[in-house]
Every structure is written in C-alpha cells, then in structure tokens.
Design an enzyme around this catalytic site. Structure first.
Site, PDB file in Angstrom:
ATOM      1  N   ARG A   8      58.978  15.002 -33.433  1.00 41.83           N
ATOM      2  CA  ARG A   8      59.693  14.419 -32.294  1.00 41.83           C
ATOM      3  C   ARG A   8      59.101  13.074 -31.881  1.00 41.83           C
ATOM      4  O   ARG A   8      59.784  12.246 -31.298  1.00 41.83           O
ATOM      5  CB  ARG A   8      59.698  15.383 -31.103  1.00 41.83           C
ATOM      6  CG  ARG A   8      58.361  15.577 -30.448  1.00 41.83           C
ATOM      7  CD  ARG A   8      58.522  16.167 -29.061  1.00 41.83           C
ATOM      8  NE  ARG A   8      57.259  16.713 -28.583  1.00 41.83           N
ATOM      9  CZ  ARG A   8      57.035  17.094 -27.347  1.00 41.83           C
ATOM     10  NH1 ARG A   8      57.994  17.007 -26.450  1.00 41.83           N
ATOM     11  NH2 ARG A   8      55.872  17.572 -26.988  1.00 41.83           N
ATOM     12  N   GLU A  56      75.651  18.914 -20.987  1.00 39.91           N
ATOM     13  CA  GLU A  56      75.792  18.624 -22.421  1.00 39.91           C
ATOM     14  C   GLU A  56      77.249  18.563 -22.866  1.00 39.91           C
ATOM     15  O   GLU A  56      77.596  17.820 -23.787  1.00 39.91           O
ATOM     16  CB  GLU A  56      75.036  19.668 -23.247  1.00 39.91           C
ATOM     17  CG  GLU A  56      73.516  19.565 -23.147  1.00 39.91           C
ATOM     18  CD  GLU A  56      72.948  20.197 -21.883  1.00 39.91           C
ATOM     19  OE1 GLU A  56      73.718  20.769 -21.081  1.00 39.91           O
ATOM     20  OE2 GLU A  56      71.719  20.127 -21.700  1.00 39.91           O
ATOM     21  N   PHE A  81      70.948  23.461 -26.711  1.00 39.12           N
ATOM     22  CA  PHE A  81      71.974  23.028 -25.747  1.00 39.12           C
ATOM     23  C   PHE A  81      72.970  22.032 -26.350  1.00 39.12           C
ATOM     24  O   PHE A  81      74.151  22.068 -26.019  1.00 39.12           O
ATOM     25  CB  PHE A  81      71.314  22.461 -24.491  1.00 39.12           C
ATOM     26  CG  PHE A  81      70.341  23.427 -23.870  1.00 39.12           C
ATOM     27  CD1 PHE A  81      70.718  24.742 -23.599  1.00 39.12           C
ATOM     28  CD2 PHE A  81      69.037  23.052 -23.585  1.00 39.12           C
ATOM     29  CE1 PHE A  81      69.825  25.654 -23.050  1.00 39.12           C
ATOM     30  CE2 PHE A  81      68.143  23.952 -23.041  1.00 39.12           C
ATOM     31  CZ  PHE A  81      68.524  25.256 -22.770  1.00 39.12           C
ATOM     32  N   HIS A 107      63.186  20.317 -30.493  1.00 37.19           N
ATOM     33  CA  HIS A 107      62.634  21.634 -30.144  1.00 37.19           C
ATOM     34  C   HIS A 107      63.381  22.736 -30.901  1.00 37.19           C
ATOM     35  O   HIS A 107      63.755  23.760 -30.348  1.00 37.19           O
ATOM     36  CB  HIS A 107      62.723  21.884 -28.644  1.00 37.19           C
ATOM     37  CG  HIS A 107      61.961  20.887 -27.809  1.00 37.19           C
ATOM     38  ND1 HIS A 107      62.151  19.540 -27.907  1.00 37.19           N
ATOM     39  CD2 HIS A 107      60.997  21.058 -26.875  1.00 37.19           C
ATOM     40  CE1 HIS A 107      61.341  18.908 -27.061  1.00 37.19           C
ATOM     41  NE2 HIS A 107      60.622  19.815 -26.426  1.00 37.19           N
TER      42      HIS A 107
END
Lengths: 321, 283
Positions: A8, A56, A81, A107
């Site tokens: 990330r 979202e 999400f 994640h």
C-alpha cells in the site's frame, strides 16, 4: 533477513507519477485516504482529487460519470467496501457501461488482521471476476503493485487492483512487466506447479525452497492477472508437471483456485489442490496467525504439493495398471 | 417570463405528442414496456431534446456539449422517441424490429446512438451525472448535465448520497429533474414509501429547488432558465406530472407502470394523441 515492503505504501507515489503522465487521471476517496495512501495524490493534485465521504456506492457512480466524460478515475478504498458494498453500482455503472474506471481495493484478504471479518475482503476476487468486462489484478509485492496500477491505467476499461496492507517479502527489486492475461513464471519445476497470486506468491516461493530440500522440483507462477487468466500458461504447466496447487489470499470459492480449476477441468484434468481462505469469514487476529489458522503458510503449501503429487502418482499407477 | 415564442411552444407541444405516440407504438411493438412513466416525462424530454440542451447529432462528442442521464431507465422508449425527434435515431424508429439493438429494454450507452449512460437499476444515475458535471467543470468547457429521475426512485439511498455530494461540490452545472408523477408499482408514492416533504428535503441537502408543472413545456423551459440563473449550488426541478399523461385511460393509473398495450388500446390512445399532435399539446 528477507527484505520487505508494504504494497500500500507504493500506491500514493505511483498515482502521483501516473498523474503527471496522464492529465486526465483523477482520484476518488471514501474517507480512507490516509490508510490507502491516496491522500498523497490529494496533496500533489488537489483539484484532481475528490473526497466522496463514506459513500462507496455514490463514489462508484461519480467515477463512472467522470470516465464517461473522458477522465481516468481511480477510486481507492478498502477492498471489501469498493467491491462488495458498491457491487451493484460497479456492475451497472462501471462494468456493464464498460467505462474506464480503475478500482483499487486496499487491505485485501486477511491482511487487515485485527479489524476482523467485517473488514476482511474474502469474496472480492470472486465477485469482481464474475463481472463481464472487468479485469482483476492481485500483485505479489510492492514493486508489482506499482506495475499493476500502471497496467490498470494503461488498459482501456474497468480494472480491479488488490493491494495488501502489510509489509511483505520483496520478490521484484524493480517493477516487473505486468500485462493483463500474461502470467510470470518465477521458477521452473518438473514435479508440480504452484500457481499463486498476491501475497501468497512469496509463500509459494518459500514452499518451493522447502521442497527443494525434499528433492522435489516445483515450478512457481505469479498469476497476478486473475482475469483475464493466462489459460495457456495453466495448460502448459499442467502438461509439463501433471500436478497443480493454487495459492491465494482470498476465498477458494470463485477466486484464482476456481479460475485455474475451470481451465484444468476443461482442458487438462490433472490433480489439483487449492490453498486460500476456506469458504469462511475471517476473525480478528494477527494476519500471520490467521494464515496459520486457515492453512495458508508456506508449510501448508508444501503439504498441498505433497498431497497433489501423491494423487498424481496414484492416478498414473491406475492408468499403467 | 419565458423567452419562448408562441410558435416555439407549439413546436415543443408537437414534439411531446410525437414522443408519446412513438413511445406507445414502440411499447406495443415489443409487447412490453413502461407506458405510464414514459408518457409522464414526454414534455420534459421534448424541452430538453427539442432545443434546450446544447447537443448535435452530427457531432455527438463535441466539446462543451450538454449531457443527459435517464436515471429512470425504464422510460427508455420515451428516450428513444426523443432521440429520434432530435435526429440521433431514425425518424421512423417505430418501424425497427422490436429486438433491434437500438431498442434495449433499458438504455445501453454502447448500443444506442445518443444514449449517454447505461441505466435501469434505479438510484445510480444522479451519481453518474455528478461525475459528468465535475468533469465538465475540470475541463472548463461549460457543459451542463441534466438527470431525469423518477419520484419512486427517490426511495433509493444512493440518490441522497449523490444529492449530498453535489451540494458539497457546489456543482451549478447539474440539474436534477424529478418526474413527480406520484405513482410507483405498488401504488401512490406516499403509500409505498413517504418521501415528502420533498422540497424541504432537497433544500436541506443544499439544492436550489424549483417546483414546476412538468407537463407544461413552457413552464419546464422557464424553470430550467431559473435553475441556470442560480450559481454555487445544484438545482432540482420538482416536476409535477400525471402518470400516463395524454391517454385518458392510462392517466393516474399505477397498473400502467409496466404493461403491454393491446391493439385496440393502442388505437384508442393514438386517436387521442393524434388530435393533440395536430391541435397542440395536452390539456
């Protein structure tokens, strides 16, 4: 000591580089930019960064509208999400509309660890893979994550890129060439092939080293492009080694294991085993302990290779008997 | 006062009547569709495609053009009829076979010329329109975006996410038009799910609200001008309409939301519309 880097942490830098090359690139966030690192892009290009709040579904639609008007929107959020919560928006407004939207899910899988099952995306690969027009990339390490984000932006059409949160072993010193639909063969082998993606590639390589010690020669393939899948590579590996193990940081239902099984069943039905999240929701724990709990360590991959080779021998014994 | 001349107004009324006729024939031809909600929004579409929007079928991708999103995608046949009136689709659209690729049950941006966005699943269009409005602002090329929503569609939570975000971004090049026909599949909107007070809700979300008779093309044109004059926030037209407008036996009847039309029903409906197409508008 193995060198490590967190995939990330490459996201912000890569988006900024691409932002310089592509003036039409814009980034959307759902209030997780500090975690996903998209905030670094916001600092560099404030007018091309859209904070959409914790919403979202709307973010996916706005991204679609930006793409319909010629922008290259990259929506960055937690994997669970941006895929599952916004699934029907991604289905209609992005995938069916076949718009040039890039989705980065950070994640991914069990890497979120202690946050537990609500935040652990186990089904994201399966649901994104089920969408026509959607390309799905699950890169192996930080350098390949950079390659994947770049490949996504270059590709015309919707792409989902999975990004891990944790520091993971460095496999590529520099970003490798990553083309949707093309596998990277990391190691040749004679007895079996491990086809892996994401953070499981490092574990596959570790398992292959362990098996070297057992006198077993195992090939390792980095199948970062889960969709389109490099079916020719799967057929080739099955033909040469006659035994396949898949390894992924996602549910074995519908993920890489399923994709490889589909090819094998239709073209080269050889024994195979799947390593991955075994059709369960996760639980709160340290990611390494979760890997242990769900049978996803290098040792588990090694055992799977041993099992699949035993099945291959048994089958050949029957065929010859 | 509207800048429309009496002649312009008559022309818009005629276009609306033709949109109604074509919609009903298309629905009859395919043996399924959504007559009620197609008829209710015909006057709004007539205004948008009859001259209000800056679009050109000869240059469908021209820079700075206006955009339209049919959020209530089930009114697809009315959209195709409007696109046919505007020259994006053939004038004799009703002679196409019902499974022609232009005539998707819900709009598909890759299959039908002039369709800007694929829709059908309710609640998603306003978000897409917001994205288009943000892109136009980034490009600084002046394009405006019009999104036509159903009032039943306002049950969808995503509409309010988009409403919040549009006000947050102060997009004054975005206009939402709510086809407020008051009916949805299971009955009156207030009985299925209470969305009133609508005007107060949109105001509270930060929008400029204009209430208008959505079956009066002149009033719709004027309301759009009013919306254009407000800067710094998006505008919504709460357009009061009659579901099934223009066909007496369909007006105000929820069963005509989605229903095939029989040959005799079509004959009666077209006879009513024909007199209006010649005589100008629905009264």
């Amino acid at each position: 000591m193995t060198k490590t880097a967190a995939p990330r942490d490459i996201v912000g830098k890569t988006l900024i580089e691409l932002g310089r090359e592509y003036p039409e690139l814009v980034v959307l966030d759902a209030d997780v930019g500090s975690s996903t690192r998209s905030a670094e892009f916001a600092a560099a290009f404030p007018s091309r960064f859209f904070q959409m709040g914790i919403a979202e579904a709307n973010m996916a639609g706005v991204a679609a509208g930006l793409a319909a008007s010629g922008k290259i929107p990259v929506m960055v959020g937690f994997a669970v999400f941006v895929t599952a919560k916004a699934f029907e928006q991604v289905r209609q407004s992005v995938a069916w509309a076949n718009l040039n939207v890039k989705i980065i899910g950070s994640h991914a899988g069990l890497t979120v660890g202690l946050d537990g099952a609500s935040h652990q995306a186990v089904e994201d690969v399966a649901i994104m893979r089920s969408l026509p027009n959607m390309c799905v990339l699950d890169p192996a390490d930080a350098a390949e994550t950079e390659s994947a984000i770049r490949a996504a932006v270059v590709h015309r059409g919707p792409v989902y890129v999975r990004v891990g949160r944790l520091k993971s072993p460095v496999i590529y010193e520099t970003p490798p060439r990553l083309t949707p639909g093309k596998a990277v063969v990391l190691r040749e082998g004679k007895d079996a092939t491990i086809i892996a993606c994401g953070i499981m590639v490092a574990r596959a390589l570790e398992a292959a080293s362990l098996l070297d010690g057992d006198g077993i020669s195992v090939g390792v393939v980095d199948m970062a492009s889960v969709k389109p899948l490099d079916g020719d590579c799967v057929v080739d590996c099955a033909g040469r080694t006659g035994a396949i193990v898949t390894a992924e940081n996602a549910s074995i239902v519908g993920g890489l294991g399923s994709a490889v099984a589909e090819v094998l069943a239709e073209k080269v039905p050889v024994p195979m085993e799947r390593i991955g999240i075994p059709d369960v929701f996760g639980t709160s724990s340290d990611p390494e302990r979760l890997m242990e709990r769900y049978g996803m360590t290098a040792e588990h991959v090694r055992s799977a290779v041993t099992r699949v080779m035993a099945r291959k021998r048994a089958q050949r014994g029957r065929d010859n008997g | 006062m509207t800048g429309l001349s009496a002649g312009d107004l008559e022309r818009l009324k005629t276009i609306a009547a033709r949109i109604r006729r074509k919609s009903l024939v298309l629905i009859f031809n395919r043996g399924s569709g959504h007559p009620g909600g197609s008829l209710s929004c015909a006057d709004i579409l007539a205004v948008l495609y009859g001259g209000y929007m800056y679009v050109d079928p000869a240059r469908p991708d021209m820079r700075g053009r206006d955009h339209f999103v049919l959020c209530k995608g089930h009114a697809s046949m009315a959209l195709y009829a409007a696109l046919s009136e505007a020259g994006f689709l053939p004038d004799d659209i009703t002679s196409l076979p019902p499974d022609h690729q232009y005539l998707q049950g819900h709009p598909d941006r890759w299959k039908t010329p002039g369709v800007e966005m694929s829709t059908g699943s309710l609640g998603q269009g306003l978000s897409v329109a917001l994205g288009m409005a943000l892109a136009a602002r980034l490009d600084g090329c002046g394009g405006r975006v019009f999104a036509l929503l159903g009032d039943g569609e306002l049950d969808e939570g995503q509409v309010w996410e988009a409403a919040m975000a549009a006000a947050n971004y102060r997009v004054d090049n975005l206009v939402a038009i709510v086809d407020r026909n008051g009916l949805q599949i299971m009955g009156r909107t207030g009985e299925v799910m209470e969305t009133e007070p609508l005007s107060a809700k949109w105001s509270a979300f930060g929008w400029n609200v204009v209430e208008v008779d959505g079956n009066d093309p002149g009033a719709v044109w004027e309301a759009l001008d009013l919306a254009r004059s407000v800067t710094g926030r998006p505008s919504v037209l709460l357009a009061k309409t009659v579901k099934g407008k223009g066909v007496s036996f369909m007006e105000g009847r929820p069963e005509w939301h989605a229903k095939a039309i029989s040959a005799s029903e079509l004959e009666r409906a077209l006879a009513e519309l024909e007199s209006r197409e010649k005589g100008g508008g629905c009264e």
